[in-house]
Design a protein around this motif. Structure first.
Motif, PDB file in Angstrom:
ATOM      1  N   GLN A  98       7.340 -17.732 -26.340  1.00 63.11           N
ATOM      2  CA  GLN A  98       5.839 -18.216 -26.322  1.00 63.11           C
ATOM      3  C   GLN A  98       5.670 -18.432 -27.385  1.00 63.11           C
ATOM      4  N   ASN A 134       9.240 -13.487 -19.570  1.00 62.46           N
ATOM      5  CA  ASN A 134       8.498 -12.187 -19.445  1.00 62.46           C
ATOM      6  C   ASN A 134       8.460 -11.079 -19.512  1.00 62.46           C
ATOM      7  N   GLN A 165      -1.527 -19.650  -8.394  1.00 66.85           N
ATOM      8  CA  GLN A 165      -0.488 -20.322  -9.228  1.00 66.85           C
ATOM      9  C   GLN A 165       1.115 -20.346  -9.080  1.00 66.85           C
ATOM     10  N   ASP A 166       1.608 -21.293  -8.562  1.00 67.67           N
ATOM     11  CA  ASP A 166       3.162 -20.992  -8.654  1.00 67.67           C
ATOM     12  C   ASP A 166       3.481 -21.963  -9.257  1.00 67.67           C
ATOM     13  N   ARG A 167       4.858 -21.313 -10.239  1.00 67.91           N
ATOM     14  CA  ARG A 167       5.001 -22.072 -11.043  1.00 67.91           C
ATOM     15  C   ARG A 167       6.894 -20.942 -11.647  1.00 67.91           C
ATOM     16  N   GLU A 168       8.124 -22.102 -12.466  1.00 66.51           N
ATOM     17  CA  GLU A 168       8.878 -20.563 -12.572  1.00 66.51           C
ATOM     18  C   GLU A 168       8.152 -19.728 -13.631  1.00 66.51           C
ATOM     19  N   LEU A 169       9.236 -18.865 -13.642  1.00 60.45           N
ATOM     20  CA  LEU A 169       9.512 -17.675 -14.339  1.00 60.45           C
ATOM     21  C   LEU A 169      10.493 -17.008 -15.382  1.00 60.45           C
ATOM     22  N   THR A 170      10.418 -16.974 -16.149  1.00 60.46           N
ATOM     23  CA  THR A 170      11.809 -16.256 -17.127  1.00 60.46           C
ATOM     24  C   THR A 170      11.758 -15.613 -17.065  1.00 60.46           C
ATOM     25  N   ARG A 196      15.538 -16.490 -13.385  1.00 59.06           N
ATOM     26  CA  ARG A 196      14.658 -17.763 -13.804  1.00 59.06           C
ATOM     27  C   ARG A 196      14.562 -17.553 -11.588  1.00 59.06           C
ATOM     28  N   THR A 198      10.996 -18.515  -9.175  1.00 56.33           N
ATOM     29  CA  THR A 198       9.127 -19.081  -9.352  1.00 56.33           C
ATOM     30  C   THR A 198       8.061 -17.536  -8.460  1.00 56.33           C
ATOM     31  N   VAL A 199       7.282 -17.460  -9.141  1.00 53.88           N
ATOM     32  CA  VAL A 199       5.961 -16.866  -8.240  1.00 53.88           C
ATOM     33  C   VAL A 199       6.285 -16.459  -6.825  1.00 53.88           C
ATOM     34  N   THR A 200       6.540 -17.574  -5.601  1.00 48.76           N
ATOM     35  CA  THR A 200       6.268 -17.761  -4.636  1.00 48.76           C
ATOM     36  C   THR A 200       8.225 -16.550  -3.776  1.00 48.76           C
TER      37      THR A 200
END
Length: 365
Positions: A98, A134, A165-170, A196, A198-200
């Motif tokens: 970040q 992360n 909130q769903d999003r893609e994480l590394t 990689r 997603t939160v889901t």
């Protein structure tokens, strides 16, 4: 022996870094920053070390506190580095992906990196600006360190995680990050260790892990290193609840039968030992390996201790009621025959033994 100095030694990544250093025979000197900073003590801790690692930071506070805290920590460390004799040859900053992204946190991490880069240059040291994604891993703080820690905690305690909130994480396991901070994994190799999801998708994986493991200690499919690391993270959140795992005995006039391990995917290796009365086996820990002890006959105590802590968990097992204990990663453990007859123990691990990379590090409980 290689020596390092590091800030943030008592935090999540600091604990994992200390564990990885211990496994590699590297000694460390902690450095306090912030209100507890002492210039003389910090200078002494840095002087003569091979590698200075800066982990400490502020990421959960108001914007002014995040900015001021991260810059202040870097300035304190730079002032000590300027005085260190001899200075370390490498200065490593546990930066974030970040950094420079336009947020206050990103600006704070970027400025901290610039401060440390300047100090490393004045000291004639190589500067490694390690941008980490992360992080997750064993003993992360739920609702603080990572969504993996939060989901694992909630699932292990019978909760029902929800996704805002769903999003893609590394995602990167903290032991891989620790290896990079210590210089045993380069940037290219580290990037290949990212996952990689997603939160889901992450919650789906952890729900499956929890569901399978809750069925009498069945082992989920952990063939992929990412799933293994998620499983180890979940097990850390669940321990010591459900320990030991009581095995179901099936008996008839021929004798009895019980399952030791039911694995849903991945490699595995089983072994067996006899131990005479009064003898202890083990006194080691694993960084990534999943290991299960099952007492088949005789009487035993199994002891476990989390690295760098003093609290010891002890379990008494008896072969008349066969039971298993899974060893949490980064916990020293041993087994002692406390009976008068030979102790019969079955051992299972999720990987084939490799003498070149045994992942078995000596450490007394």
């Amino acid at each position: 022996m290689t020596r390092i100095s590091l800030t943030g030694a008592n935090g999540f990544l600091g604990w994992h870094t200390r564990g990885a250093a211990h496994a590699q025979g590297i000694s460390f000197a902690p450095i306090a920053v912030g209100d507890d900073f002492d210039l003389a003590a910090a200078t002494d801790a840095i002087s003569g070390t091979d590698r200075l690692i800066h982990i400490a930071g502020v990421n959960r506070a108001s914007d002014p506190e995040v900015l001021e805290g991260n810059i202040r920590f870097a300035q304190q460390l730079a002032s000590a580095l300027d005085r260190a004799t001899p200075a370390p040859s490498v200065v490593v900053f546990a930066n974030s992906t970040q950094a420079g992204n336009g947020t206050t946190y990103g600006a704070a991490k970027q400025e901290a990196a610039d401060i440390l880069r300047g100090a490393a240059g004045r000291a004639g040291a190589e500067f490694v600006d390690l941008h980490l994604p992360n992080l997750f891993g064993e003993h992360g703080r739920p609702f603080y360190n990572s969504v993996v820690a939060t989901f694992s905690h909630l699932l292990a305690s019978g909760g029902n995680p929800e996704i805002d909130q769903d999003r893609e994480l590394t995602l990167l396991h903290a032991q891989n990050a620790a290896d990079a901070l210590l210089g045993s994994v380069d940037d290219d190799a580290l990037a290949a260790l990212d996952a990689r999801e997603t939160v889901t998708g992450l919650l789906t994986r952890l729900r499956e892990i929890s569901s399978v493991y809750s069925r009498g200690g069945e082992i989920p499919d952990i063939a992929h290193p990412f799933d293994r690391d998620l499983f180890n993270t979940y097990r850390a959140a669940a321990f010591p609840n459900g320990t030991p795992i009581r095995l179901r005995r099936h008996a008839d006039n021929r004798g009895s039968f019980f399952e030791i391990v039911r694995s849903h995917g991945g490699a595995g290796q089983s072994s067996f030992s006899t131990t005479v009365s009064g003898v202890t086996r083990g006194d080691h820990y694993h960084r990534r390996k999943v290991e299960r002890f099952t007492v088949i006959s005789g009487e035993a105590t199994i002891k476990l201790r989390k690295l760098f802590s003093t609290e010891v968990f002890e379990f008494r097992l008896d072969g008349t009621s066969p039971a298993s204990i899974d060893m949490p990663t980064m916990w020293a453990h041993n087994i002692t025959n406390v009976g008068e007859t030979d102790l019969y123990t079955s051992f299972w691990s999720n990987e084939l033994f490799d003498s070149e990379r045994p992942d078995t590090i000596a450490e007394p409980v």
